[in-house]
Design a protein around this motif. Structure first.
Motif, PDB file in Angstrom:
ATOM      1  N   LEU A   1      10.921  53.708  43.230  1.00 28.74           N
ATOM      2  CA  LEU A   1      10.562  54.944  43.915  1.00 28.74           C
ATOM      3  C   LEU A   1      10.961  54.858  45.380  1.00 28.74           C
ATOM      4  N   ALA A   2      10.702  53.704  45.983  1.00 26.62           N
ATOM      5  CA  ALA A   2      10.973  53.553  47.409  1.00 26.62           C
ATOM      6  C   ALA A   2      12.447  53.673  47.724  1.00 26.62           C
ATOM      7  N   HIS A   3      13.298  53.100  46.893  1.00 28.44           N
ATOM      8  CA  HIS A   3      14.724  53.078  47.209  1.00 28.44           C
ATOM      9  C   HIS A   3      15.518  54.129  46.446  1.00 28.44           C
TER      10      HIS A   3
ATOM     11  N   ARG B   1      10.836  60.672  41.464  1.00 25.97           N
ATOM     12  CA  ARG B   1      11.905  61.390  42.159  1.00 25.97           C
ATOM     13  C   ARG B   1      12.442  62.453  41.218  1.00 25.97           C
ATOM     14  N   ASP B   2      12.707  63.640  41.780  1.00 30.50           N
ATOM     15  CA  ASP B   2      13.318  64.678  40.965  1.00 30.50           C
ATOM     16  C   ASP B   2      14.829  64.493  40.968  1.00 30.50           C
ATOM     17  N   GLN B   3      15.554  65.370  40.279  1.00 28.76           N
ATOM     18  CA  GLN B   3      17.007  65.220  40.160  1.00 28.76           C
ATOM     19  C   GLN B   3      17.723  65.365  41.494  1.00 28.76           C
TER      20      GLN B   3
ATOM     21  N   ASP C   1      11.729  62.642  51.568  1.00 27.00           N
ATOM     22  CA  ASP C   1      13.108  62.255  51.290  1.00 27.00           C
ATOM     23  C   ASP C   1      13.169  60.784  50.912  1.00 27.00           C
ATOM     24  N   GLU C   2      12.396  59.979  51.611  1.00 26.45           N
ATOM     25  CA  GLU C   2      12.375  58.541  51.377  1.00 26.45           C
ATOM     26  C   GLU C   2      10.944  58.033  51.432  1.00 26.45           C
TER      27      GLU C   2
END
Length: 118
Positions: free
Chosen positions: A100-102, A54-56, A73-74
């Motif tokens: 990553l998922a959450h 995930r990026d910032q 997004d998710e």
């Protein structure tokens, strides 16, 4: 879950490493794939995630084994249970998949700003 999120307005991409319903007769997987596509789900049989982060801003970036990139997004991670060892994690599960998922969030956001609880 793919059809539920698609119905809520999300753009859904399904990476189906082993295909859709790989343990069923081939026609069953084909019909389910066709049905998913009719509801707007992008189904990619044989696609496998190699890594992700995930990026910032919170966007998930998935790199597949063929180096194709997918942004989301998710992320919802699903894996077949280890039926040889009931109660144990799947041998193919990755310990970081949940992060990553959450991403620290407990809701999936659709493109229209809708929220769907877990």
């Amino acid at each position: 879950m793919a059809t539920a999120f698609a119905a809520l307005g999300s753009s859904v991409t399904m990476l189906a490493r082993d295909g859709v319903l790989p343990q069923a007769e081939p026609f069953a997987g084909e019909r389910v794939t066709e049905s998913l596509r009719e509801t707007g789900v992008s189904v990619r049989p044989g696609a496998e995630a190699a890594s992700g982060h995930r990026d910032q801003a919170g966007t998930a970036h998935i790199t597949m084994t063929n180096d194709e990139q997918v942004e989301a997004d998710e992320v919802l991670v699903a894996d077949r249970p280890d039926t040889e060892h009931p109660g144990h994690r799947s041998r193919r599960s990755r310990p970081d998949a949940g992060r990553l998922a959450h991403g620290g969030r407990h809701a999936a956001r659709g493109r229209g700003g809708r929220n769907a609880d877990r």
